[in-house]
Design a protein around this motif. Sequence first.
Motif, PDB file in Angstrom:
ATOM      1  N   SER A  50     -52.388  38.811  32.320  1.00 31.99           N
ATOM      2  CA  SER A  50     -53.230  37.714  32.809  1.00 31.99           C
ATOM      3  C   SER A  50     -52.560  36.989  33.971  1.00 31.99           C
ATOM      4  CB  SER A  50     -53.530  36.723  31.675  1.00 31.99           C
ATOM      5  OG  SER A  50     -52.340  36.132  31.193  1.00 31.99           O
ATOM      6  N   ASN A  52     -53.448  33.413  36.876  1.00 35.28           N
ATOM      7  CA  ASN A  52     -54.359  32.401  37.429  1.00 35.28           C
ATOM      8  C   ASN A  52     -53.994  32.035  38.864  1.00 35.28           C
ATOM      9  OD1 ASN A  52     -52.107  30.743  37.129  1.00 35.28           O
ATOM     10  ND2 ASN A  52     -52.888  29.747  35.288  1.00 35.28           N
ATOM     11  N   ILE A  66     -62.675  31.753  39.316  1.00 36.52           N
ATOM     12  CA  ILE A  66     -62.190  32.811  38.429  1.00 36.52           C
ATOM     13  C   ILE A  66     -61.461  32.219  37.229  1.00 36.52           C
ATOM     14  CG2 ILE A  66     -60.590  34.750  38.221  1.00 36.52           C
ATOM     15  CD1 ILE A  66     -61.188  35.480  41.085  1.00 36.52           C
ATOM     16  N   HIS A  69     -57.621  35.234  34.977  1.00 38.48           N
ATOM     17  CA  HIS A  69     -58.119  36.613  34.910  1.00 38.48           C
ATOM     18  C   HIS A  69     -57.281  37.385  33.898  1.00 38.48           C
ATOM     19  CE1 HIS A  69     -58.439  40.868  36.001  1.00 38.48           C
ATOM     20  NE2 HIS A  69     -59.614  40.575  36.542  1.00 38.48           N
ATOM     21  N   THR A  71     -56.728  41.209  31.944  1.00 40.73           N
ATOM     22  CA  THR A  71     -56.988  42.634  31.760  1.00 40.73           C
ATOM     23  C   THR A  71     -56.332  43.069  30.457  1.00 40.73           C
ATOM     24  OG1 THR A  71     -57.008  43.055  34.146  1.00 40.73           O
ATOM     25  CG2 THR A  71     -56.663  44.953  32.708  1.00 40.73           C
ATOM     26  N   THR A  97     -61.878  43.852  31.259  1.00 46.24           N
ATOM     27  CA  THR A  97     -61.464  42.689  32.042  1.00 46.24           C
ATOM     28  C   THR A  97     -62.385  41.502  31.753  1.00 46.24           C
ATOM     29  OG1 THR A  97     -62.846  43.325  33.938  1.00 46.24           O
ATOM     30  CG2 THR A  97     -60.576  44.143  33.911  1.00 46.24           C
ATOM     31  N   THR A  99     -62.763  36.909  32.896  1.00 44.16           N
ATOM     32  CA  THR A  99     -62.230  35.691  33.511  1.00 44.16           C
ATOM     33  C   THR A  99     -62.626  34.498  32.649  1.00 44.16           C
ATOM     34  OG1 THR A  99     -64.193  35.399  34.903  1.00 44.16           O
ATOM     35  CG2 THR A  99     -62.341  36.636  35.846  1.00 44.16           C
ATOM     36  N   GLY A 106     -67.211  40.894  33.419  1.00 42.18           N
ATOM     37  CA  GLY A 106     -66.110  41.787  33.120  1.00 42.18           C
ATOM     38  C   GLY A 106     -66.575  43.228  33.015  1.00 42.18           C
ATOM     39  N   MET A 149     -62.502  42.603  39.024  1.00 42.24           N
ATOM     40  CA  MET A 149     -63.038  42.922  37.711  1.00 42.24           C
ATOM     41  C   MET A 149     -63.016  44.419  37.413  1.00 42.24           C
ATOM     42  SD  MET A 149     -63.445  39.835  37.092  1.00 42.24           S
ATOM     43  CE  MET A 149     -63.984  40.000  35.407  1.00 42.24           C
TER      44      MET A 149
END
Length: 302
Positions: A50, A52, A66, A69, A71, A97, A99, A106, A149
Amino acid sequence: MKKINLLKTLLTAAFMGSFGGWELLAQMPSDAIYMSKGQVCVATMYTNSSWNEYWENTLKRENFNIGTHTTQSVMVMPAIGITNRLNVLLSLPYVWTKTSAGNLMGQKGLQDLSGWLKWKAVEVKGFSINGLLGASIPVSKYVPDFLPMSIGLQCKTVSARILPSYQHKSGVYVTGHWTYSWRSNINVDRDAYQADDRVYNTNEVSVPNATDWGARVGILKRKWQTEVFVENFSCVNGDNIRRNDMPFPTNNMEATTVGWYGKFQPKALGMNARVGYVTSGLNMGQSTSVMVGVLYLFNFKK
């Protein structure tokens, strides 16, 4: 913003085989550990990454549309001993994925089937030189140009890696690697796109080739392993994210990561873990990643 049915056949054959003695050394494509002939170690790993903040070109910034984020992925990776000096490694991740803010949807799905041939070319008094040849191919029709994404870039790759390593009789080791990856062009669902300060009137996109290198220092024992590492990934060329724009597969992505890896495997069943933090980058998120996995080691005979 980040950048694996042969597997079924191999696993079926292995589980139908007989069990015997082994050395409990699960391996990865970045180490000098090998399965003996007839051994298979299957790793099932979960990863959460992750960020930001990210680098838009060299500008480090946030994007409140966002938020954070994330994954996540689950990957199965068998390592198969063809001979004591030649192994095959396969991997197939399922990626999704999301946010924490905004309305970007995602993505999720199987990503790329990857494989490595790993060969111990030289071994002298604890020192070894290892060569790896890898390739990957997408296994689903995920969208590559919806970064950050997207779950991948949809390109086919071929990679060559050299990996020197030295291990002292105490178990202390030093390992390094350098890799060059050739990446194919991809097709996107648009008639034109902008990159390199120009407009391309085509749906074919050139994805930059890439290099990566790493260095690791650790201790390897029969039942456990621990190491610290630094890794760097960088594209050979490419453009930058334009101000307030979304990233694109043509971007020159770079990242340097530091972290720790550990493994505990007292018998056939074991576990491993990895923590990584991106310290610097270009057109990438400054991510923190955590991986935990389960290892299972067995022998099979013809």
